[in-house]
Design an enzyme around this catalytic site. Structure first.
Site, PDB file in Angstrom:
ATOM      1  N   ASP A 181      -2.717  -3.175   3.019  1.00  0.00           N
ATOM      2  CA  ASP A 181      -3.165  -3.362   4.400  1.00  0.00           C
ATOM      3  C   ASP A 181      -4.279  -4.399   4.476  1.00  0.00           C
ATOM      4  OD1 ASP A 181      -1.336  -1.569   5.280  1.00  0.00           O
ATOM      5  OD2 ASP A 181      -2.766  -0.026   5.889  1.00  0.00           O
ATOM      6  N   TYR A 226      -0.936  -4.261  13.838  1.00  0.00           N
ATOM      7  CA  TYR A 226      -1.843  -3.507  12.954  1.00  0.00           C
ATOM      8  C   TYR A 226      -2.847  -2.694  13.761  1.00  0.00           C
ATOM      9  CZ  TYR A 226      -4.868  -2.603   8.929  1.00  0.00           C
ATOM     10  OH  TYR A 226      -5.602  -2.012   7.938  1.00  0.00           O
ATOM     11  N   GLU A 232       0.817  -1.218   0.000  1.00  0.00           N
ATOM     12  CA  GLU A 232       0.000   0.000   0.000  1.00  0.00           C
ATOM     13  C   GLU A 232       0.848   1.264   0.000  1.00  0.00           C
ATOM     14  OE1 GLU A 232      -3.644   1.701   2.731  1.00  0.00           O
ATOM     15  OE2 GLU A 232      -3.547  -0.435   2.272  1.00  0.00           O
TER      16      GLU A 232
END
Length: 695
Positions: free
Chosen positions: A104, A302, A8
């Site tokens: 992601d 994350y 990303e």
């Protein structure tokens, strides 16, 4: 032959490339060990604007509404056209046999990759890298366990529905209300219900009428005890006289009970944002930016998660991780390892709770930006607290009877500080002051207050108070309201309750501030979110279905069902389209709305050029004489990753400088703190940066 890995962001691509051995730098990608690793730059491909479908939509006209594309079209963003071409050429290269999707691991990451994949016309097979940490080990394990891309088709369906629903509501409702009321009125599927909550709260506050109340207090055995609230003054004075006449009080209760406060759950993104706002004064967006940077530096897992638990397979590694974190932060107190209480597979969906990684033990903590240090400290403290023993307090309640009326006094004493020890060590805490407080007196004299004993009631007094309105929303309380919006109207088994998602709520709040519907007021640690005149006016003319939190919450729940394959994406878009069509056809303009819509220009400072008043307008901040202009669309602040808000403008106009935290380098992606200094020459604003080291 190569496998093409698409991440990303450039920083993420570099981390992945290092692990898999693609270390040879090329133009827009890295190469090596049978891999090509490239990246997107946010949303490379976006939904086309209405005028792409028909030139007539370049003008906003009521008669052209609703705009509901039969075939959705996409465009490549002008700013990222070069990187898209690199990706397209790599996808079409005969040397590339397949792809690995490494954006992601969430709904938006899925959308970013798939739109590029489809816009490039790629048909090659792809696999999905799904990881919750940027640690080398996690990346290695992720590549060893790649999933077929088709397993995430439903997630992509949900992402497409979210994007198209936002377009349908945003484009049509914004054009509808803007054309009817003669000024730009931005409307959004999640943004408008959020604004409605803010406006409703302010209406409750401004319409609140405080009521007087009275409490009678007596001093018994050196301890002040208070009676129940009395709303009538005459009644309160009558009670006071009876208490004076009685002169003595009888001890009816002296009871001490132990209460436990369980160790807190781990952080999901929303709770991290709320706590950081409460403790540090960070906005939701600042917290997300700091957390994302820490994730990319491989220091936390994350961040865009809605889970507060970990999975079974992580339990065995927790003791070693906790020990390293305690060592890093110099904590040598008791460190229980009640790891089971943070484990729950059923409450983990796409990603587990946010926790630190082992890399924290080796990082040069002092070299991290200040904001990242604070967020990392919070995440570490929460992990160590989460596996701790319950915090135990002894709560003592004294109750007296005087002239037939009850009076109470309470005291608390910590029996076991337990998990709070480590939180106070890492984050600091309020130290209890030694003194002669009522609590101290109660705890020191428990044997004196024997039930049934009669003792003098001294210093009877009547205190007058006022009822208080609800408090203004802060980012902490607004995030909570968004998370739980209409929860009582949703079914018990609903997977998602509330409006927005952990990943999008911060952006919604920032957009409301940026477009002038909401402003931040107050000091840094207790900043309130207050709707502006424009924001209030918009909600006043907005029909219920657009500002309804319950309808938006229902849509969010359906998006989750689409992700799970339990609801039709076609039915979802049809529902949104029918609602917008009905709105266009049936909405009636509010009478005398032009009075309501007329902007109120509040003075916000003194012009540094001529001394006259500076006011805020739609495009910037201007002096009444025209000698000074500070434009909102400001390239200097864009380069810092910031927007020129009213708060910043006020500070610059007043002091000529403003400290900014969490600025972001466009080149490196790193965040930093600085001071912006503004000087004015011939009405033109010039800016420069100053740093703590004097640069």
């Amino acid at each position: 032959m190569y496998k093409l890995v698409i991440a990303e962001k450039p920083s993420v691509a570099q981390s992945i490339a290092k692990v898999i051995g693609a270390t040879n730098r090329q133009d827009g990608y890295l190469e090596g060990n049978g891999y090509l690793v490239s990246w997107c730059v946010g949303h490379l491909v976006e939904l086309a604007e209405p005028e792409f479908y028909d030139e007539k939509y370049s003008k906003w006209r009521y008669e052209d509404l609703p705009i509901l594309p039969e075939q959705w079209e996409y465009q490549v963003s002008e700013a990222t056209r070069k990187q898209f071409k690199i990706l397209k050429d790599l996808m079409k290269s005969s040397d590339v046999e397949s792809l690995i999707e490494a954006t992601d691991a969430g709904r938006e990451g899925e959308l970013i990759f798939r739109l590029v994949y489809h816009q490039a016309g790629c048909k090659k097979p792809f696999e999905r890298l799904w990881i919750s940490s940027m640690e080398d080990k996690a990346i290695e394990e992720g590549f060893a366990n790649l999933k077929p891309g088709t397993e995430y088709d439903a997630l992509y369906e949900a992402a497409i529905c979210r994007e198209r629903a936002d377009w349908i509501v945003g484009m049509n409702a914004t054009r509808l209300f803007s054309t009817l009321y003669g000024q730009t009125l931005n409307v959004g599927r999640v943004m408008t219900p959020t604004l409605a909550m803010l406006v409703t709260r302010e209406a409750e506050i401004s319409g609140f009428k405080p009521e007087l109340f009275y409490t009678i207090a007596i001093t018994v055995g050196g301890v002040k005890a208070t009676g129940e609230r009395i709303m009538d003054k005459n009644e309160a004075m009558a009670v006071l006289q009876k208490v004076k006449d009685a002169e003595k009080a009888v001890i009816r209760k002296n009871r001490t009970t132990e209460k436990q406060e369980k160790a807190p759950q781990l952080y999901d993104l929303t709770n991290l944002q709320r706590e950081a706002n409460k403790l540090m004064g960070f906005t939701a967006q600042q917290t997300l930016d700091y957390a994302q940077s820490l994730y990319e530096k491989k220091l936390i897992t994350y961040p865009r998660t809605d889970s507060r638990f970990l999975t079974e397979d992580m339990e065995a590694s927790l003791p070693a991780l906790a020990t390293k974190m305690a060592d890093k932060f110099g904590y040598h107190g008791a460190l229980p390892m009640n790891c089971r209480q943070v484990i729950n597979n059923k409450k983990v969906t796409d990603h587990h709770a946010i926790i630190p990684t082992v890399n924290v033990h080796e990082v040069a903590f002092g070299e991290l930006p200040s904001g990242e240090q604070k967020i990392l400290s919070m995440v570490v403290a929460r992990l160590l607290a989460g596996i701790g023993e319950p915090h135990v307090i002894a709560e003592t309640e004294l109750e007296f009877d005087c002239a037939g009326y009850p009076f109470k006094a309470k005291a608390k004493q910590v029996v076991k500080n337990s998990w709070k020890d480590v939180v106070e060590w890492i984050l600091g805490g309020k130290k209890k002051k030694d003194g002669d407080s009522d609590e101290d007196k109660i705890l020191q004299s428990l044997d004196f207050f024997q039930e049934g004993k009669s003792i003098p009631a001294r210093e009877p007094e009547c205190k007058e108070g006022k009822t208080s309105p609800k408090k203004h929303f802060t980012e902490d309380t607004l995030l909570s309201a968004m998370e739980h919006a209409s929860a009582d109207e949703m079914p018990e088994d609903a997977e998602h309750k509330g409006i927005g998602t952990p990943a999008t709520r911060a952006g919604v709040i920032e957009k409301l501030v940026r477009i002038g519907f909401v402003e931040r007021k107050g000091d840094k640690k207790s900043m309130s979110l207050i709707p502006t005149h424009k924001g209030t006016a918009l909600i006043t003319v907005m029909p219920e279905q657009i500002q309804s939190a319950s309808m938006t919450a229902d849509w969010e729940e359906k998006l989750i069902k689409i992700e799970r394959g339990n609801f039709s994406s076609g039915a979802f878009i049809t529902e949104i389209s029918e609602m917008i069509t009905e709105l266009v056809q049936t909405y009636k303009v509010i009478e005398d709305a032009e009075v309501l819509m007329k902007p109120v220009q509040e003075p916000m400072g003194i012009c540094p050029c001529c001394g006259k008043t500076v006011v805020e307008k739609s495009k910037g901040f201007f002096c009444e004489s025209g000698d000074f202009a500070l434009w909102k669309n400001n390239k200097f602040f864009d380069a810092l990753g910031k927007k020129l808000t009213k708060q910043i403008a006020e500070k610059l106009i007043k002091d000529g400088k403003m400290k900014l935290k969490g600025c972001k380098s466009a080149k490196t992606g790193k965040t930093y703190d600085c001071t912006v200094v503004m000087t004015v020459e011939d009405g033109r604003c010039n800016f420069r940066l100053e740093f703590d080291n004097g640069r």
